[in-house]
Design an enzyme around this catalytic site. Structure first.
Site, PDB file in Angstrom:
ATOM      1  N   ASP A   1      15.750  11.193  41.448  1.00  0.00           N
ATOM      2  CA  ASP A   1      14.723  12.238  41.456  1.00  0.00           C
ATOM      3  C   ASP A   1      14.102  12.372  42.853  1.00  0.00           C
ATOM      4  O   ASP A   1      13.027  11.841  43.116  1.00  0.00           O
ATOM      5  CB  ASP A   1      13.660  11.872  40.413  1.00  0.00           C
ATOM      6  CG  ASP A   1      12.501  12.850  40.370  1.00  0.00           C
ATOM      7  OD1 ASP A   1      12.706  14.028  40.704  1.00  0.00           O
ATOM      8  OD2 ASP A   1      11.393  12.427  39.992  1.00  0.00           O
TER       9      ASP A   1
ATOM     10  N   LYS B   1      14.069  15.612  44.527  1.00  0.00           N
ATOM     11  CA  LYS B   1      13.530  16.981  44.647  1.00  0.00           C
ATOM     12  C   LYS B   1      13.857  17.627  45.992  1.00  0.00           C
ATOM     13  O   LYS B   1      12.970  18.105  46.706  1.00  0.00           O
ATOM     14  CB  LYS B   1      12.016  16.983  44.433  1.00  0.00           C
ATOM     15  CG  LYS B   1      11.551  16.368  43.113  1.00  0.00           C
ATOM     16  CD  LYS B   1      10.031  16.367  43.032  1.00  0.00           C
ATOM     17  CE  LYS B   1       9.513  15.770  41.740  1.00  0.00           C
ATOM     18  NZ  LYS B   1       9.762  14.313  41.627  1.00  0.00           N
TER      19      LYS B   1
ATOM     20  N   ASP C   1      14.878  22.372  51.146  1.00  0.00           N
ATOM     21  CA  ASP C   1      15.025  22.669  52.563  1.00  0.00           C
ATOM     22  C   ASP C   1      15.907  23.907  52.679  1.00  0.00           C
ATOM     23  O   ASP C   1      16.176  24.568  51.663  1.00  0.00           O
ATOM     24  CB  ASP C   1      15.640  21.465  53.293  1.00  0.00           C
ATOM     25  CG  ASP C   1      15.175  21.347  54.736  1.00  0.00           C
ATOM     26  OD1 ASP C   1      15.289  22.358  55.473  1.00  0.00           O
ATOM     27  OD2 ASP C   1      14.700  20.273  55.140  1.00  0.00           O
TER      28      ASP C   1
ATOM     29  N   THR D   1       4.384  18.647  36.737  1.00  0.00           N
ATOM     30  CA  THR D   1       3.548  18.501  35.545  1.00  0.00           C
ATOM     31  C   THR D   1       2.117  18.091  35.871  1.00  0.00           C
ATOM     32  O   THR D   1       1.242  18.128  35.008  1.00  0.00           O
ATOM     33  CB  THR D   1       4.151  17.483  34.563  1.00  0.00           C
ATOM     34  OG1 THR D   1       4.447  16.274  35.261  1.00  0.00           O
ATOM     35  CG2 THR D   1       5.423  18.019  33.938  1.00  0.00           C
TER      36      THR D   1
ATOM     37  N   ARG E   1       4.515   5.443  33.344  1.00  0.00           N
ATOM     38  CA  ARG E   1       3.444   4.460  33.195  1.00  0.00           C
ATOM     39  C   ARG E   1       3.276   3.936  31.780  1.00  0.00           C
ATOM     40  O   ARG E   1       2.894   2.787  31.580  1.00  0.00           O
ATOM     41  CB  ARG E   1       2.120   5.068  33.683  1.00  0.00           C
ATOM     42  CG  ARG E   1       1.853   4.789  35.144  1.00  0.00           C
ATOM     43  CD  ARG E   1       0.665   5.551  35.663  1.00  0.00           C
ATOM     44  NE  ARG E   1       0.987   6.950  35.905  1.00  0.00           N
ATOM     45  CZ  ARG E   1       0.329   7.719  36.757  1.00  0.00           C
ATOM     46  NH1 ARG E   1      -0.700   7.236  37.429  1.00  0.00           N
ATOM     47  NH2 ARG E   1       0.682   8.966  36.948  1.00  0.00           N
TER      48      ARG E   1
END
Length: 237
Positions: A60, A62, A65, A124, A215
């Site tokens: 992950d 992301k 560019d 999110t 978490r």
């Protein structure tokens, strides 16, 4: 066999913490997310280790560019053999197309399975006020749906989207479109910095292909028990 609808986030910064969590979760979790915190700390070695442990990896990072840079970056990451890679849809149609085309071409040339490529829609952690503060005039949900359709047009396999938008994306983009959903909080767990959240069962009912839980698992007193609770809730759907 592990339920691959659950992706546990390795949002830690050291190899020792990552290995401890993977050991604690054992055979019950077979899919892990490696994000910026861990990847920037350890590089590709952590992905290689996870693959050696027969775990699947959602890398992950992301990527966002110019099209050529993202296409080349995606190909550099392919050597790690992740199962899912992502770009940010904010880069636009041409960037996403370049990434998809480069990834498929590189995988074919290397004669290896092509990882899934998905696009981050809207983080999110962002709510309507945050979104408007960036100058956007349409609701967050409308922007997410627009970006999901653009990702599909670009040849991506799916998107990352909050559970609040999952049902609309599923209706618009079809059953084969991959929807990876963060912002998952089991009942009774703090939302922390997440804004658009849902329970594991709620996300699956809404059409999520896979959920990412961070978490609520890694910060729990007993991570394995926390993971078991998420899996039990998902199995009831």
């Amino acid at each position: 066999m592990a339920d691959e609808r659950l992706i546990a986030a390795l949002d830690v910064s050291t190899r020792a913490e990552a290995e401890k969590l993977v050991t604690q979760l054992g055979e019950r979790v077979g899919y892990y997310k490696v994000g910026m915190e861990l990847f920037y700390a350890l590089g590709g070695d952590i992905v290689t280790w996870l693959k050696g442990e027969r775990k699947k990896v959602f890398l992950d990072l992301k990527l966002h560019d110019i099209p050529n840079t993202v296409g080349n970056g995606i190909c550099s990451l392919l050597r790690l053999r992740p199962d899912i890679l992502n770009v940010h849809t904010a880069g636009g149609l041409r960037m996403m197309k370049a990434a998809a085309e480069a990834l498929h071409s590189a995988a074919a040339e290397a004669d290896i399975p092509c990882p899934k490529l998905i696009g981050v829609t809207v983080l999110t952690s962002m709510d309507a006020e945050d979104w408007a503060g960036l100058g956007h005039t349409e609701p967050v949900a409308d922007s997410v749906l627009r970006r999901a359709k653009l990702a599909q047009e670009a040849g991506l396999d799916g998107v990352v989207a909050s559970p609040a938008e999952t049902a609309e994306i599923r209706r618009a983009c079809g059953e084969d479109f991959l929807i990876v959903t963060p912002g998952i909080r089991p009942a009774g767990v703090s939302h922390d910095d997440q804004r658009r959240v849902m329970t594991p069962a709620g996300a699956i009912r809404s059409g999520a292909s896979q959920i990412v839980v961070g978490r609520a698992i890694y910060a729990a007193e007993d991570p394995r028990a926390a993971a078991e609770a998420v899996l039990k809730e998902m199995e009831a759907v």
